[in-house]
Design a protein around this motif. Structure first.
Motif, PDB file in Angstrom:
ATOM      1  N   HIS A   1       0.827  -1.197   0.000  1.00 57.75           N
ATOM      2  CA  HIS A   1       0.000   0.000   0.000  1.00 57.75           C
ATOM      3  C   HIS A   1       0.871   1.259   0.000  1.00 57.75           C
TER       4      HIS A   1
ATOM      5  N   ALA B   1       0.255   5.671   0.812  1.00 55.18           N
ATOM      6  CA  ALA B   1      -0.703   6.547   1.485  1.00 55.18           C
ATOM      7  C   ALA B   1      -0.150   7.964   1.595  1.00 55.18           C
TER       8      ALA B   1
ATOM      9  N   LEU C   1      -4.275  10.501   8.716  1.00 57.58           N
ATOM     10  CA  LEU C   1      -4.377   9.862   7.409  1.00 57.58           C
ATOM     11  C   LEU C   1      -5.242  10.715   6.489  1.00 57.58           C
TER      12      LEU C   1
ATOM     13  N   TRP D   1      -5.384   6.446   1.367  1.00 58.01           N
ATOM     14  CA  TRP D   1      -4.614   5.199   1.349  1.00 58.01           C
ATOM     15  C   TRP D   1      -5.038   4.432   0.125  1.00 58.01           C
TER      16      TRP D   1
END
Length: 119
Positions: free
Chosen positions: A32, A34, A46, A49
Motif C-alpha cells: 500500500h 498513502a 491519514l 490510502w
C-alpha cells in the motif's frame, strides 16, 4: 529506499493541487501507499490510502474532494486535491509499505511537502 514527494505550494481557497511521491532504490514491489498530513500543533492524520490493487480509503475531512491514485510500474502515488480549504494547510507526507525482497517488508516515509491554502 527513498520516497520523494513534490507538488506542494501556495493555493487559494477553492483551488486545486496535485501531489506526487515516487519511490526509488531497492524496491522489489510496493504494497500500500498513502498520504498523511500534519498541521501546526496537530497530530499527523491519514488523508488517503491505496492498496496495490487500487482499493482506497479516505479521511472523512477530504472525502469527495481528494483522489488518490498510483502508477504501480513507476512506484509513484498521486494525490489530486480540489476544493481546497484553509483547514487543508499542512505538511503532506507520503508513506509506503515496501517489499525489499520476497520476504522482507519495511515502511518508509517521504520528507514532506508543504501545502498552504491562503487568499
Amino acid at each position: 529506499v527513498q520516497l520523494q514527494a513534490s507538488g506542494g505550494g501556495l493555493v487559494q481557497p477553492g483551488g486545486s493541487l496535485r501531489l506526487s511521491c515516487a519511490a526509488s532504490g531497492s524496491v522489489f514491489s510496493i504494497n500500500h501507499m498513502a498520504w498523511y498530513r500534519q498541521a501546526p500543533e496537530k497530530e499527523r492524520e491519514l488523508v488517503a490510502w491505496i492498496s496495490r490493487f487500487g482499493s482506497t480509503t479516505y479521511g472523512d475531512s477530504v472525502k469527495g474532494r481528494f483522489t488518490i491514485s498510483r502508477d504501480v510500474a513507476k512506484n509513484t502515488v498521486y494525490l489530486d486535491m480540489s476544493s481546497l480549504e484553509y483547514e487543508d494547510t499542512a505538511v503532506y507526507y507520503c508513506h509506503a509499505d515496501v517489499l525489499l525482497s520476497r520476504s522482507e517488508a519495511k515502511m518508509f516515509w517521504g520528507q514532506g511537502t508543504l501545502v498552504t491554502v491562503s487568499s
